[in-house]
Design an enzyme around this catalytic site. Structure first.
Site, mmCIF file in Angstrom:
data_model
loop_
_atom_site.group_PDB
_atom_site.id
_atom_site.type_symbol
_atom_site.label_atom_id
_atom_site.label_comp_id
_atom_site.label_asym_id
_atom_site.label_seq_id
_atom_site.Cartn_x
_atom_site.Cartn_y
_atom_site.Cartn_z
ATOM 1 N N THR A 414 41.235 58.470 54.005
ATOM 2 C CA THR A 414 42.418 58.528 54.861
ATOM 3 C C THR A 414 42.070 58.962 56.284
ATOM 4 O O THR A 414 40.943 59.321 56.582
ATOM 5 C CB THR A 414 43.483 59.456 54.215
ATOM 6 O OG1 THR A 414 43.626 59.109 52.841
ATOM 7 C CG2 THR A 414 44.810 59.386 54.889
ATOM 8 N N ASP A 454 46.641 55.561 42.715
ATOM 9 C CA ASP A 454 47.371 56.818 42.906
ATOM 10 C C ASP A 454 48.488 56.987 41.876
ATOM 11 O O ASP A 454 49.085 58.060 41.769
ATOM 12 C CB ASP A 454 47.965 56.902 44.318
ATOM 13 C CG ASP A 454 46.968 57.424 45.329
ATOM 14 O OD1 ASP A 454 45.862 57.810 44.927
ATOM 15 O OD2 ASP A 454 47.290 57.443 46.535
ATOM 16 N N SER A 478 52.034 60.176 46.819
ATOM 17 C CA SER A 478 50.986 60.459 47.795
ATOM 18 C C SER A 478 51.003 61.930 48.171
ATOM 19 O O SER A 478 52.032 62.606 48.039
ATOM 20 C CB SER A 478 51.207 59.622 49.056
ATOM 21 O OG SER A 478 50.328 60.008 50.096
#
Length: 590
Positions: A414, A454, A478
């Protein structure tokens, strides 16, 4: 005035726990030479190296690569808004930091409007294809797949949301011409850019996965060898993709030949084919969602709600800690870190049971953040030792809350962008393709995400359903935590970080360091991390003095690398920016 202190220094972020290796490597100063910094950013790099925040008067940007910062700075200097600058920054990041974010991924954005004073949050999270089934990540015996058996290939690819988010933000708040915002990224893709030491190290560490697919192998491992630091890398396919977006707009990504290419790459990946279709791309939409704003010591802490768990878990941790005098304890106090660690464990327990895409199931948002509930959970922290056991609480809600606990992997990768423009707007955006290099599938010069991993690989635990189980059109939970702190309706701190499920802990630490311990933004960013999610206390080597007292309190302590990528801006009479010494990003302003 906040004290200026020496930075912790550039950390060696070599591989730590098995779950952290995907995007964890030595930063630019560790053995392979420094990342090349454009001349206009040399003073910003010097400030970061000295542990000082960057100062500015009118606008500021903090992002994960100097070339991306330079592109955003050009837009802001020309009078563009934070939304304009974000488009340029994201376009460059997808080229120079492809393992972390890009057109093939998703993002969450928090926006403070300089005119109206309103907070808006935009959900650009990926969606599960319409054709997925509950057993997407299970073998023939119904057992969950091993993580990388699920990741590499088309099975893990969700519908990308980042291009739609870029376009939505620009349509709402942009002033600059859309087509001109891709100029720097197109030039760099055509002419080439020097591979940073960080990117080179990540490619070498992931070579076995990158070589699975021919296009990906040929780009990152030309002639069979990983790219090296300083090597000039060109990406004409990415330049052509950006030209298409610049000329035709974001519809060119979600319909037409590009959308067909994405779907075909996923469905015909060879290894682990997926089910993403052109229809999934055509129907994708960014969603504006209500901001989650919680109080902390006179500040309003605002962020993204479900499917992000970030703002709710952050708000819970800070709410549990508010009745304790962390300022008096100080940053080197084992007692302070006991409180932070166990408050985090309590919040993560609730996160694992209750938080998921609220479009698909009821989520007890008000109950989880109610003062009475937080007080009852905070009372559990009144002892002297680590909590022997932590379980989810029972927040008040008008629906049945019969959900099983879930600790789905969310690995460190990320990127994060913080921007304040000359018009008074502030932007905090966390952007990702999930695992380092995502699914490892390369399409027209950009990587596709592995965001579907995820989701929980299991659908039930002992017959009880899991909230974060995969479903058609659902968005995976998330931990991305783009955050804006406000006081009296004005932004005072804009921040966020990469780091998988540890992101929340990084943001918590930074807020406490700034609010409670009076640190400037660079000191707060550089302060060593101590993160507790599920029981074990992960600490950086620089915090090793706390290992023994925390162990004596009953914690299992693990010394490891914690590779955040915090980018923080303090907004007041002047602007102060901090960039994480663990990575190669910078803060810069005028």
């Amino acid at each position: 005035m906040r004290a200026l202190v020496l930075a912790v220094g550039v950390l060696f972020c070599g591989p730590g726990l098995a779950q952290q290796t995907a995007d964890t490597v030595a930063p630019e100063g560790a053995g392979a030479g420094a990342v090349q910094v454009p001349p206009m950013l040399e003073a910003a790099q010097a400030a970061k190296d000295a542990g000082r925040p960057v100062e500015a008067q009118t606008w500021m940007i903090a992002a994960a690569h100097p070339l991306a910062v330079e592109a955003g700075a050009r837009v802001l200097a020309a009078g563009g808004t934070a939304a304009d600058a974000m488009v340029s920054v994201q376009a460059v990041l997808g080229l120079v930091e492809p393992q972390s974010s890009g057109l093939g991924g998703g993002a969450f954005l928090v926006w403070h409007d300089g005119q109206s004073g309103e907070i808006t949050t935009l959900d650009g999270r990926e969606t599960a294809p319409l054709a997925v089934t509950p057993t997407l990540f299970q073998d023939e015996a119904g057992e969950p797949l091993q993580f990388f058996d699920a990741v590499v290939g088309g099975r893990s690819v969700g519908t990308p949301g980042t291009p739609a988010l870029m376009a939505d933000a620009h349509a709402r708040w942009g002033r600059a011409d859309w087509s001109g915002l891709f100029t720097d990224a197109i030039r760099l893709a055509e002419d080439g850019f020097p591979v940073s030491p960080r990117l080179a190290g990540l490619i070498a560490a992931d070579a076995d996965h990158l070589k699975v697919f021919a296009e990906t192998r040929d780009y990152f491992l030309p002639d069979g060898a990983p790219l090296t630091a300083g090597q000039i890398l060109r990406n004409p396919d990415y330049a052509n993709t950006l030209q298409l977006l610049a000329q035709e707009g974001v519809k060119a990504f979600y319909t037409g030949e590009l959308a067909l290419d994405i779907a075909e790459r996923v469905q015909r990946s060879g290894r682990n084919p997926g089910v993403l279709s052109p229809l999934d791309l055509a129907i994708y939409r960014v969603k504006e969602r209500p901001a989650i704003c919680t109080p902390y010591r006179g500040f309003e802490v605002c962020g993204m709600g479900p499917p992000s768990s970030g703002a709710i878990t952050l708000g819970q941790i800070l709410g549990l800690l508010e009745s304790f005098d962390l300022a008096a304890l100080g940053s080197d106090s084992p007692e302070a870190w006991r409180l932070i660690g166990d408050a985090s464990r309590l919040a993560y327990a609730d996160r694992g049971r209750y938080l998921a895409d609220s479009d698909f199931l009821p989520v007890p948002l008000k109950g989880l953040l109610s003062p009475d509930y937080l007080k009852s959970r905070s009372d559990l922290l009144r002892g002297d030792d680590a909590l022997p056991q932590v379980s989810p609480g029972t927040p008040e809600f008008d629906h049945a809350l019969n959900w099983a606990d879930d600790q789905s992997l969310e690995l460190p990768s990320t990127s994060h962008i913080s921007i304040v423009d000359s018009h008074g707007n502030a932007l905090s955006m966390t952007t990702t393709i999930e695992n380092g290099f995502g699914s490892r599938l390369l399409v027209r010069g950009f990587l596709l995400n592995n965001e579907l991993t995820d989701f929980s690989f299991a659908t039930h635990e002992n017959g009880v359903p899991i909230a974060n189980a995969v479903a058609p059109g659902k968005r995976p939970r998330s931990s991305m935590t783009p955050t804006i702190l406000r006081r009296d309706g004005r932004p005072v701190l804009i921040l966020g970080s990469p780091g998988g499920s540890q992101i929340i802990g990084y943001v918590v630490k930074t807020i406490i360091a700034w609010v409670d311990w009076g640190m400037d933004v660079q000191e707060a960013v550089s302060l060593p991390h101590l993160v507790n999610r599920f029981g074990p206390y992960d600490i950086e080597p620089e915090a090793s003095a706390l290992a023994e007292p925390l162990t004596a309190m009953g914690f299992e302590v693990r010394e490891t690398s914690l590779t955040s990528g915090l980018h923080v801006i303090e907004q007041g009479a002047r602007l102060f920016g901090g960039a994480d010494p663990r990575r190669e990003g910078l803060a810069y302003g005028k």
